[in-house]
Motif scaffolding. Sequence first.
Motif, short mmCIF file in Angstrom:
data_model
loop_
_atom_site.label_atom_id
_atom_site.label_comp_id
_atom_site.label_asym_id
_atom_site.label_seq_id
_atom_site.Cartn_x
_atom_site.Cartn_y
_atom_site.Cartn_z
N THR A 124 68.31 -0.87 20.41
CA THR A 124 68.30 -0.95 21.88
C THR A 124 66.88 -1.03 22.43
O THR A 124 66.60 -1.86 23.29
CB THR A 124 69.01 0.27 22.51
OG1 THR A 124 68.57 1.45 21.84
CG2 THR A 124 70.52 0.15 22.38
N SER A 133 65.22 -4.34 21.61
CA SER A 133 65.74 -5.39 22.50
C SER A 133 65.09 -5.33 23.87
O SER A 133 64.75 -6.37 24.46
CB SER A 133 67.26 -5.24 22.65
OG SER A 133 67.91 -5.53 21.43
N LYS A 134 64.92 -4.13 24.39
CA LYS A 134 64.35 -4.01 25.74
C LYS A 134 62.91 -4.50 25.77
O LYS A 134 62.51 -5.22 26.68
CB LYS A 134 64.45 -2.56 26.21
CG LYS A 134 65.88 -2.17 26.59
CD LYS A 134 65.99 -0.71 26.98
CE LYS A 134 67.44 -0.33 27.21
NZ LYS A 134 67.60 1.10 27.50
N ASP A 138 75.97 -5.43 24.59
CA ASP A 138 76.23 -4.05 25.03
C ASP A 138 75.88 -3.91 26.51
O ASP A 138 74.88 -4.47 26.97
CB ASP A 138 75.32 -3.13 24.19
CG ASP A 138 75.57 -1.66 24.44
OD1 ASP A 138 76.62 -1.30 25.00
OD2 ASP A 138 74.67 -0.86 24.06
N ASN A 192 73.31 1.74 28.62
CA ASN A 192 71.87 1.99 28.61
C ASN A 192 71.03 0.82 29.10
O ASN A 192 69.88 0.65 28.71
CB ASN A 192 71.40 2.42 27.21
CG ASN A 192 71.88 3.82 26.87
OD1 ASN A 192 71.81 4.72 27.71
ND2 ASN A 192 72.37 4.02 25.66
N VAL A 193 71.63 -0.01 29.96
CA VAL A 193 70.88 -1.08 30.61
C VAL A 193 71.18 -0.97 32.11
O VAL A 193 72.33 -0.82 32.50
CB VAL A 193 71.34 -2.48 30.14
CG1 VAL A 193 70.34 -3.54 30.60
CG2 VAL A 193 71.50 -2.51 28.65
N LEU A 219 72.76 -6.16 27.29
CA LEU A 219 71.69 -6.04 26.30
C LEU A 219 72.11 -6.76 25.03
O LEU A 219 73.17 -6.48 24.46
CB LEU A 219 71.42 -4.56 26.02
CG LEU A 219 70.18 -4.23 25.19
CD1 LEU A 219 68.91 -4.60 25.95
CD2 LEU A 219 70.15 -2.74 24.83
N ASP A 263 71.58 -0.48 14.20
CA ASP A 263 72.63 -0.65 15.20
C ASP A 263 73.78 0.27 14.78
O ASP A 263 73.73 0.91 13.72
CB ASP A 263 73.08 -2.11 15.28
CG ASP A 263 73.90 -2.38 16.53
OD1 ASP A 263 73.82 -1.60 17.50
OD2 ASP A 263 74.65 -3.37 16.55
N GLU A 297 73.77 9.59 21.15
CA GLU A 297 74.05 8.43 22.01
C GLU A 297 73.85 8.86 23.46
O GLU A 297 73.58 10.00 23.76
CB GLU A 297 75.50 7.97 21.81
CG GLU A 297 75.83 7.50 20.42
CD GLU A 297 75.55 6.02 20.19
OE1 GLU A 297 75.36 5.28 21.17
OE2 GLU A 297 75.51 5.61 19.01
N ASP A 342 75.52 7.29 29.85
CA ASP A 342 74.31 6.74 29.26
C ASP A 342 73.10 7.06 30.15
O ASP A 342 73.20 7.82 31.12
CB ASP A 342 74.45 5.25 28.97
CG ASP A 342 74.48 4.40 30.23
OD1 ASP A 342 74.16 4.91 31.32
OD2 ASP A 342 74.82 3.21 30.11
#
Lengths: 252, 252
Positions: free
Chosen positions: A41, A44-45, A109, A112-113, A118, A149, A207, B180
């Motif tokens: 994650t 990716s960000k 996903d 968390n965005v 994401l 992941d 998580e 999240d």
Amino acid sequence: MRINAFTVEDIPLITKDHNIANIICSLAQVKDHDIIVVASTIVSKVEGRIIDPDKITPTPEAIRISKLLDNDPKFVQAVLDECTEVILESPIFLVRHTSGNICINAGVDHSNVEDGLLLLPIDPDRSARKLKEDIFKLTGKRVSVIITDTNGRAFREGQTGIALGVAGINTHHDWRGSTDLFGTTLEVANEAVVDEIAGFANCMMGEGNWGTPVVVIRGFELLSDSDGMDAMYRTPETDIIRNALQNYKSRT
Amino acid sequence: MRINAFTVEDIPLITKDHNIANIICSLAQVKDHDIIVVASTIVSKVEGRIIDPDKITPTPEAIRISKLLDNDPKFVQAVLDECTEVILESPIFLVRHTSGNICINAGVDHSNVEDGLLLLPIDPDRSARKLKEDIFKLTGKRVSVIITDTNGRAFREGQTGIALGVAGINTHHDWRGSTDLFGTTLEVANEAVVDEIAGFANCMMGEGNWGTPVVVIRGFELLSDSDGMDAMYRTPETDIIRNALQNYKSRT
């Protein structure tokens, strides 16, 4: 054998402007042979792998599959854009991500965005290699990197952390040819050590809003010049379960 | 979070006359909340789960399958005697062990046994519970126990350690319903923590003659009154891959 593992605390909310190696090295003292495990994650960000679903125009194929899945056609299109092969359209959308990993929804996903979807890192091995090299430049320390992941499994309920991209470590430890306690040669023992380590780190990360996306694992002697996940993914010829699912798809 | 994990060194070659709790507690200082991870091989040996293949008379069914697999009919019969369901006869012999676990050859193994075939513990949850209780009697310490085996996986090459029997720990950590980083409720996050821990311990144990079959993991807060693997195995109704393989079997 004695292993110490710790989460790197106080990592800020990661955005495209951050450098992960800088953050890790400012918050933790990295040593030679450490295994640095990083949730995909945050990779990716940093790599800007967030897309706005409103800008997606679903194809007729995405619309068709979205009806089977009772899901948003724009989400389905995002998954199709991220995969090289659809293994199963429904009841789960099981595909091969461009990296080679077979997983649900190509890892797309919306947790968390803040806004948008994401995506997984576009080349997780390259991301892992870059992080390994950045840490070396900053500290002079030679480390292994595993980008993780979380995937479901066949036959067993729930998800576990898996390796998505690696650098400075072999994916497997091949015990074949070594002997057992009584001198018999081991026939089948090709241990996927990077997945075992990724799973454990995932368990430490947590998580949701408890998440700490970087774990340092210290005490293994697994540093290697090897990079990459190539040895992990079964070829279509040897992948019995993939082939069975493709027949299943064509039957239903 | 900080985790310490260590292998218990100097464990003797285990036979039916040993008591695993006594051995662990004499070689390591166990603490409350430790997770004691034990390879199923030594549990099987203590429980006398070794059979002499010369005493097996293969049925016509075993002889038929052995030809498909190019394997010893007595070995195939031993597997059939250990399983409740055959998922796939060939090219791999994938079955459901009496414990519920779906694996190759029902875990029947001829490594690390002087003579004969080593079977999995007959009730791995019961074995785990007994070990937990024995350690409590010896030390007054409340620990979790995970008994491991090594299994292959769908889509990915190689094997990883998995939990076969557990006591004093929940198999999963269910994150569903938690939020999240941005307050969105997590929908899918039922983490199979016992498998993640089993895999890591397996990585520390090694195989063959380097094997150290007991690992102590210290630092998690996962102690629970829960015992057993019941939540791990998918029901036939929800197990898409099992069902696909059964159709595959009936087609070929």
